[in-house]
Design a protein around this motif. Structure first.
Motif, PDB file in Angstrom:
ATOM      1  N   TYR A  35     -11.006  73.132 -54.432  1.00 51.59           N
ATOM      2  CA  TYR A  35     -11.180  73.086 -55.876  1.00 51.59           C
ATOM      3  C   TYR A  35     -10.255  72.032 -56.476  1.00 51.59           C
ATOM      4  O   TYR A  35      -9.086  71.923 -56.100  1.00 51.59           O
ATOM      5  CB  TYR A  35     -10.856  74.446 -56.506  1.00 51.59           C
ATOM      6  CG  TYR A  35     -11.991  75.431 -56.447  1.00 51.59           C
ATOM      7  CD1 TYR A  35     -13.054  75.348 -57.344  1.00 51.59           C
ATOM      8  CD2 TYR A  35     -12.000  76.450 -55.504  1.00 51.59           C
ATOM      9  CE1 TYR A  35     -14.107  76.259 -57.298  1.00 51.59           C
ATOM     10  CE2 TYR A  35     -13.042  77.363 -55.438  1.00 51.59           C
ATOM     11  CZ  TYR A  35     -14.094  77.268 -56.337  1.00 51.59           C
ATOM     12  OH  TYR A  35     -15.145  78.159 -56.290  1.00 51.59           O
ATOM     13  N   ARG A  36     -10.808  71.262 -57.411  1.00 57.92           N
ATOM     14  CA  ARG A  36     -10.019  70.321 -58.175  1.00 57.92           C
ATOM     15  C   ARG A  36      -9.652  70.957 -59.517  1.00 57.92           C
ATOM     16  O   ARG A  36     -10.265  71.955 -59.930  1.00 57.92           O
ATOM     17  CB  ARG A  36     -10.822  69.029 -58.400  1.00 57.92           C
ATOM     18  CG  ARG A  36     -11.245  68.320 -57.111  1.00 57.92           C
ATOM     19  CD  ARG A  36     -10.058  67.836 -56.321  1.00 57.92           C
ATOM     20  NE  ARG A  36      -9.268  66.883 -57.106  1.00 57.92           N
ATOM     21  CZ  ARG A  36      -7.952  66.761 -57.050  1.00 57.92           C
ATOM     22  NH1 ARG A  36      -7.252  67.542 -56.237  1.00 57.92           N
ATOM     23  NH2 ARG A  36      -7.331  65.880 -57.799  1.00 57.92           N
ATOM     24  N   ILE A  84     -14.468  71.512 -60.242  1.00 56.72           N
ATOM     25  CA  ILE A  84     -15.428  71.120 -59.207  1.00 56.72           C
ATOM     26  C   ILE A  84     -14.823  71.378 -57.833  1.00 56.72           C
ATOM     27  O   ILE A  84     -13.602  71.466 -57.681  1.00 56.72           O
ATOM     28  CB  ILE A  84     -15.838  69.637 -59.341  1.00 56.72           C
ATOM     29  CG1 ILE A  84     -14.615  68.721 -59.144  1.00 56.72           C
ATOM     30  CG2 ILE A  84     -16.525  69.376 -60.671  1.00 56.72           C
ATOM     31  CD1 ILE A  84     -14.969  67.238 -59.074  1.00 56.72           C
ATOM     32  N   GLN A  85     -15.697  71.505 -56.814  1.00 54.99           N
ATOM     33  CA  GLN A  85     -15.260  71.581 -55.422  1.00 54.99           C
ATOM     34  C   GLN A  85     -15.638  70.294 -54.714  1.00 54.99           C
ATOM     35  O   GLN A  85     -16.770  69.810 -54.851  1.00 54.99           O
ATOM     36  CB  GLN A  85     -15.917  72.763 -54.712  1.00 54.99           C
ATOM     37  CG  GLN A  85     -15.349  74.117 -55.067  1.00 54.99           C
ATOM     38  CD  GLN A  85     -16.036  75.214 -54.272  1.00 54.99           C
ATOM     39  OE1 GLN A  85     -17.178  75.587 -54.575  1.00 54.99           O
ATOM     40  NE2 GLN A  85     -15.357  75.739 -53.269  1.00 54.99           N
ATOM     41  N   VAL A  86     -14.717  69.759 -53.943  1.00 59.39           N
ATOM     42  CA  VAL A  86     -14.937  68.496 -53.244  1.00 59.39           C
ATOM     43  C   VAL A  86     -14.681  68.707 -51.748  1.00 59.39           C
ATOM     44  O   VAL A  86     -13.657  69.282 -51.370  1.00 59.39           O
ATOM     45  CB  VAL A  86     -14.015  67.386 -53.781  1.00 59.39           C
ATOM     46  CG1 VAL A  86     -14.242  66.081 -53.015  1.00 59.39           C
ATOM     47  CG2 VAL A  86     -14.230  67.174 -55.266  1.00 59.39           C
ATOM     48  N   LYS A 134     -16.305  67.381 -47.442  1.00 55.55           N
ATOM     49  CA  LYS A 134     -17.010  66.385 -46.641  1.00 55.55           C
ATOM     50  C   LYS A 134     -18.024  67.070 -45.736  1.00 55.55           C
ATOM     51  O   LYS A 134     -17.729  68.100 -45.131  1.00 55.55           O
ATOM     52  CB  LYS A 134     -16.031  65.575 -45.780  1.00 55.55           C
ATOM     53  CG  LYS A 134     -15.099  64.676 -46.560  1.00 55.55           C
ATOM     54  CD  LYS A 134     -14.175  63.905 -45.625  1.00 55.55           C
ATOM     55  CE  LYS A 134     -13.258  62.976 -46.396  1.00 55.55           C
ATOM     56  NZ  LYS A 134     -12.347  62.226 -45.489  1.00 55.55           N
ATOM     57  N   TRP A 138     -19.226  62.572 -48.816  1.00 51.64           N
ATOM     58  CA  TRP A 138     -18.569  63.475 -49.755  1.00 51.64           C
ATOM     59  C   TRP A 138     -19.596  64.417 -50.369  1.00 51.64           C
ATOM     60  O   TRP A 138     -20.715  64.022 -50.698  1.00 51.64           O
ATOM     61  CB  TRP A 138     -17.880  62.678 -50.865  1.00 51.64           C
ATOM     62  CG  TRP A 138     -16.661  61.932 -50.395  1.00 51.64           C
ATOM     63  CD1 TRP A 138     -16.595  60.615 -50.034  1.00 51.64           C
ATOM     64  CD2 TRP A 138     -15.344  62.461 -50.240  1.00 51.64           C
ATOM     65  NE1 TRP A 138     -15.326  60.283 -49.654  1.00 51.64           N
ATOM     66  CE2 TRP A 138     -14.519  61.399 -49.780  1.00 51.64           C
ATOM     67  CE3 TRP A 138     -14.766  63.710 -50.437  1.00 51.64           C
ATOM     68  CZ2 TRP A 138     -13.173  61.549 -49.518  1.00 51.64           C
ATOM     69  CZ3 TRP A 138     -13.413  63.865 -50.189  1.00 51.64           C
ATOM     70  CH2 TRP A 138     -12.631  62.804 -49.730  1.00 51.64           C
ATOM     71  N   VAL A 156     -19.855  67.218 -53.522  1.00 50.02           N
ATOM     72  CA  VAL A 156     -19.206  67.715 -54.735  1.00 50.02           C
ATOM     73  C   VAL A 156     -20.061  68.835 -55.308  1.00 50.02           C
ATOM     74  O   VAL A 156     -21.260  68.660 -55.563  1.00 50.02           O
ATOM     75  CB  VAL A 156     -19.026  66.584 -55.774  1.00 50.02           C
ATOM     76  CG1 VAL A 156     -18.322  67.126 -57.023  1.00 50.02           C
ATOM     77  CG2 VAL A 156     -18.243  65.428 -55.174  1.00 50.02           C
ATOM     78  N   GLY A 214     -20.541  71.754 -58.309  1.00 45.73           N
ATOM     79  CA  GLY A 214     -20.163  72.167 -59.648  1.00 45.73           C
ATOM     80  C   GLY A 214     -21.140  73.183 -60.194  1.00 45.73           C
ATOM     81  O   GLY A 214     -22.092  73.592 -59.523  1.00 45.73           O
ATOM     82  N   ARG A 228     -17.548  65.540 -67.013  1.00 40.75           N
ATOM     83  CA  ARG A 228     -16.226  64.928 -67.094  1.00 40.75           C
ATOM     84  C   ARG A 228     -15.845  64.702 -68.557  1.00 40.75           C
ATOM     85  O   ARG A 228     -16.619  64.126 -69.323  1.00 40.75           O
ATOM     86  CB  ARG A 228     -16.204  63.611 -66.328  1.00 40.75           C
ATOM     87  CG  ARG A 228     -14.823  62.980 -66.256  1.00 40.75           C
ATOM     88  CD  ARG A 228     -14.777  61.843 -65.253  1.00 40.75           C
ATOM     89  NE  ARG A 228     -13.452  61.267 -65.195  1.00 40.75           N
ATOM     90  CZ  ARG A 228     -13.098  60.297 -64.348  1.00 40.75           C
ATOM     91  NH1 ARG A 228     -13.990  59.831 -63.496  1.00 40.75           N
ATOM     92  NH2 ARG A 228     -11.865  59.832 -64.369  1.00 40.75           N
TER      93      ARG A 228
END
Length: 418
Positions: free
Chosen positions: A103-104, A108-110, A112, A408, A410, A412, A417
């Motif tokens: 989690y950022r 959001i979650q990021v 790979k 990547w 991502v 959400g 943003r």
């Protein structure tokens, strides 16, 4: 149809098949692999007959014994092909694996996701078993494959290709997922390495001239190693019985392979205890010895080793031997003359072993074992697509993970943003 048009067709079919393979389930890919293994089992007689044709033509053409050895499909090598493909089927599927998901602060979650490279082109000489190794690893990793073997193995490769097509068909996957190039025209190689619109990476397996040409002319990324100048260093703290077995196996188990020892380094404190014993064993197997001045003082029948011998990949029953003052000189020699492929130390001293594996800059570094273990099958990869001495993406034996990349991901839930 000329060669360029034929290769364009092969490339187009491979690209289309790669999109289907990228979304294929693990079950479908495993079913195809197991079906191919069954087809190989049923087709032993046809494989042996085709290989006999290639061997006969090779002898007529005057191929070197090392190349004939690589070309031959013995019953044991057919067994190894079948076992290798079943091992690949049993391996975990790397595709779709999501790692490092975090989690950022924005919510959001990021992470790979591991994904196929797309279309892998393999260009190789002599060894028809590479056809199966390459096909199985590409299939399991979700990649389409374009395989171009040497003209000396065309009959063997066509017989193997028939088994692959039958297995793919049985599993409901496109037969064009693995294509073995049917022409022996060398223009096919030039086409493959300049088709980035169809092929995503090239893996060359063969002699230095082939790999140098591909590295120079390719417009597609290349996974490669040029030479297999492998060393065994017998340390002052070595168990000499272990050193004897390892040094004999590393050189004489098979000569025409990239992980065979080409230079033996021996600490001067133990040289007189181990070298005469090894020389007798090498002599019994017909190995020609080339040594430094100190070596020849102990082994007068050895030929004089020149500067070129320290760089040489013989792929033959020839061995260069150098007596060194200690570990530092051995490491310096390996890093200067070696090819960053595989190098081993024989020692019972933990500190010396740690120093060796830290300081030797090779893709595989070994302690108290033969360099012949530098192989994807032996490393638990099931098989290998090749060995890379490059330092980007994949290094050492390249298996499933080396044939994938990451993208990547991502996640959400309506996030925007600010």
């Amino acid at each position: 149809m000329n060669v360029q048009d034929y290769m364009n067709l092969v490339g187009q079919q491979a690209r289309s098949a790669s999109r289907l393979l990228a979304t294929a389930s693990t079950a479908s890919k495993n079913a195809a692999l197991n079906a191919i293994a069954e087809q190989l089992t049923k087709s032993r007689a046809q494989l042996a007959e085709a290989n006999a044709t290639d061997l006969a033509k090779g002898r007529e053409r005057g191929l070197e014994p090392a190349l004939l050895d690589r070309l031959e499909l013995t019953p044991a090598r057919i067994d190894a092909m079948i076992e290798g493909i079943r091992q690949v089927a049993a391996l975990a599927d790397p595709c779709g694996e999501i790692t490092d998901l975090k989690y950022r602060p924005t919510g959001i979650q990021v992470g790979k996701m591991r994904v196929p490279l797309g279309v892998v082109g393999i260009i190789y000489e002599s060894r028809p078993n590479v056809t199966i190794d390459a096909a199985s690893l590409c299939l399991k990793s979700g990649n389409a494959a374009v395989l171009r073997g040497g003209s000396e193995s065309i009959a063997s490769n066509m017989a193997i290709a028939a088994c692959i097509r039958a297995g793919l068909r049985e599993a409901g996957l496109p037969e064009t997922a693995v294509q073995v190039v049917e022409t022996t025209d060398r223009a096919a190689v030039g086409a493959m390495i300049t088709m980035p619109q169809y092929i995503d990476v090239i893996v060359p397996r063969g002699g230095r001239s082939l790999i140098e040409r591909i590295s120079t002319e390719a417009k597609v990324p290349v996974i490669k190693h040029l030479d297999g100048v492998c060393h065994v260093y017998i340390d002052v703290a070595a168990d000499l019985d272990k050193a004897f077995k390892i040094s004999l196996n590393a050189k004489t188990h098979r000569y025409g392979v990239c992980n065979a020892m080409e230079t033996l380094l021996v600490n001067e404190a133990v040289a007189d205890q181990i070298l005469p014993r090894l020389a007798e064993a090498y002599g019994a197997k017909g190995v020609e010895l080339r040594g430094c001045e100190k070596t020849r003082a102990l082994l007068p029948d050895a030929k004089v080793a020149t500067e070129e011998d320290w760089y040489a990949e013989y792929l033959a029953p020839i061995l260069a031997i150098k007596i060194v003052s200690g570990l530092d000189e051995a490491i310096e020699h390996i890093n200067r003359y070696g090819s960053q492929h595989t190098d081993a130390i024989v020692t019972e001293n933990y500190t010396r072993a740690r120093q060796f594996i830290t300081a030797v800059d090779s893709s595989s570094v070994m302690v108290n074992t033969s360099t012949r273990f530098a192989d994807g099958f032996e490393y638990g990869l099931g098989a290998e697509i090749g060995i890379s001495t490059d330092k980007i993406h994949a290094r050492g034996p390249v298996g499933l993970e080396g044939l994938t990349s990451q993208k990547w991901v991502v996640l959400g839930d309506g996030h925007i943003r600010q």
